[in-house]
Write a protein that holds these residues in place. Structure first.
Motif, short mmCIF file in Angstrom:
data_model
loop_
_atom_site.label_atom_id
_atom_site.label_comp_id
_atom_site.label_asym_id
_atom_site.label_seq_id
_atom_site.Cartn_x
_atom_site.Cartn_y
_atom_site.Cartn_z
N TYR A 67 9.01 33.45 -26.41
CA TYR A 67 10.31 32.96 -26.84
C TYR A 67 10.11 31.78 -27.79
O TYR A 67 9.09 31.09 -27.77
CB TYR A 67 11.17 32.55 -25.64
N THR A 68 11.11 31.56 -28.62
CA THR A 68 11.05 30.43 -29.55
C THR A 68 11.52 29.17 -28.83
O THR A 68 12.25 29.24 -27.83
CB THR A 68 11.94 30.70 -30.77
N ILE A 107 16.05 38.99 -21.43
CA ILE A 107 15.71 39.84 -22.59
C ILE A 107 16.43 39.40 -23.86
O ILE A 107 15.85 39.43 -24.95
CB ILE A 107 16.03 41.32 -22.27
N ASN A 108 17.67 38.99 -23.73
CA ASN A 108 18.46 38.61 -24.91
C ASN A 108 17.93 37.36 -25.62
O ASN A 108 18.37 37.07 -26.74
CB ASN A 108 19.93 38.38 -24.52
N HIS A 109 17.02 36.65 -24.97
CA HIS A 109 16.57 35.38 -25.55
C HIS A 109 15.06 35.32 -25.79
O HIS A 109 14.54 34.24 -26.09
CB HIS A 109 16.99 34.22 -24.63
N ILE A 110 14.37 36.45 -25.67
CA ILE A 110 12.94 36.45 -25.95
C ILE A 110 12.68 37.15 -27.28
O ILE A 110 13.46 37.98 -27.74
CB ILE A 110 12.13 37.12 -24.83
N SER A 111 11.57 36.77 -27.91
CA SER A 111 11.26 37.31 -29.24
C SER A 111 10.43 38.59 -29.17
O SER A 111 10.52 39.45 -30.04
CB SER A 111 10.53 36.26 -30.08
N GLU A 123 2.12 29.50 -28.94
CA GLU A 123 3.43 30.10 -28.70
C GLU A 123 3.87 29.84 -27.28
O GLU A 123 3.06 29.69 -26.36
CB GLU A 123 3.37 31.61 -28.96
N ASN A 124 5.19 29.83 -27.09
CA ASN A 124 5.77 29.67 -25.76
C ASN A 124 5.92 31.04 -25.10
O ASN A 124 6.41 31.98 -25.74
CB ASN A 124 7.14 29.00 -25.85
N TYR A 125 5.53 31.11 -23.84
CA TYR A 125 5.71 32.38 -23.13
C TYR A 125 5.76 32.14 -21.62
O TYR A 125 5.27 31.13 -21.11
CB TYR A 125 4.59 33.37 -23.45
N TYR A 126 6.37 33.10 -20.94
CA TYR A 126 6.25 33.22 -19.49
C TYR A 126 5.46 34.50 -19.25
O TYR A 126 5.71 35.52 -19.88
CB TYR A 126 7.61 33.33 -18.80
#
Length: 248
Positions: A149-150, A226-230, A188-191
């Motif tokens: 995600y950003t 889902i709506n907010h991940i790249s 990058e940012n991630y979970y």
């Protein structure tokens, strides 16, 4: 300008340190990207290295895992950044002499790239009613789902992850998972969602049963993430106790 950059770097490190103190579990990960053609040779040398650490009783420890795209991970729990300054292999290297460097030279020929970074276990977002152990007896198979995600969507993704956990709790799901967040050294940012199972069939069976338990309305909750991940990247693999190490 140099002073400003230094200040910003220190500020970022301080913020990260505060977040880690809340999460309470931080891991240093060394990743080896292995050439497919050198896989057998790499494992042979890796086991030679472990045998040497056992012989010299090196005061270090790690869990090992390998993914389906030929990446090997050596995962060491750390309490703080100061541990990264310690070199537990000094005595071993001195005793082995040239053989120590030769071992790593042979390893390097097996790799396309390698490097180290930090990940943080987010226990608040993980769904592990029976405890968040990384190694689970009889469940060495792993599925790893990376959700990138950003920066602007960080809070929204976190809130979505909370909603997913609440759904699993409300339905009494037995499909457990651990959540890791990128730490220092990642661009990058991630979970990352880590799911354990006995094997691939066991994981697929549990996933299917979980879908039926959560029902069709699960997508309304999942969309909050889902709506907010790249992008999403999914891998599978296994924990490798034979490539793991702990001192006596």
């Amino acid at each position: 300008m140099k002073a400003i950059k230094t200040t910003l770097t220190l500020a970022c490190l301080l913020c990260f340190t505060c977040n880690v103190s809340l999460a309470q579990k931080m891991f240093s990960v060394h990743q080896d990207n292995v050439k497919p053609s050198m896989l057998i040779e790499y494992e042979k040398i890796a086991k030679e290295f472990i045998a040497a650490t056992v012989e010299h009783n090196v005061q270090d420890e790690w869990l090992s895992a390998v993914s389906n795209d030929f990446k090997y991970f050596y995962i060491t729990p750390i309490e703080n950044f100061a541990q990264l300054d310690k070199n537990p292999y000094v005595e071993m290297a001195t005793t082995m002499g040239g053989k120590f460097k030769e071992l790593f030279n042979r390893l390097d020929k097996c790799l396309t790239a390698h490097g180290s970074y930090i990940v943080v276990l987010d226990e608040a977002l993980s769904y592990m009613p029976e405890g968040s152990r990384e190694a689970q007896e009889g469940q060495n198979y792993r599925k790893w789902i990376y959700m990138y995600y950003t920066p602007e969507n960080g809070d929204k993704v976190k809130e979505g992850m909370k909603a997913v956990k609440e759904l699993f709790i409300s339905k009494g799901s037995t499909n457990y998972y651990r959540i890791y967040k990128n730490g220092y050294g990642a661009m990058e940012n991630y979970y990352m969602v880590a799911i354990s199972a006995k094997d691939e069939i066991d994981e697929a069976t549990k996933a299917k049963a979980n879908e039926e338990l959560l029902g069709p309305d699960r997508w309304e909750t999942f969309s909050k993430v889902i709506n907010h991940i790249s992008r999403i990247e999914e891998y599978h693999g296994e924990m490798r106790p034979d490539l793991s190490y702990a001192p006596k």
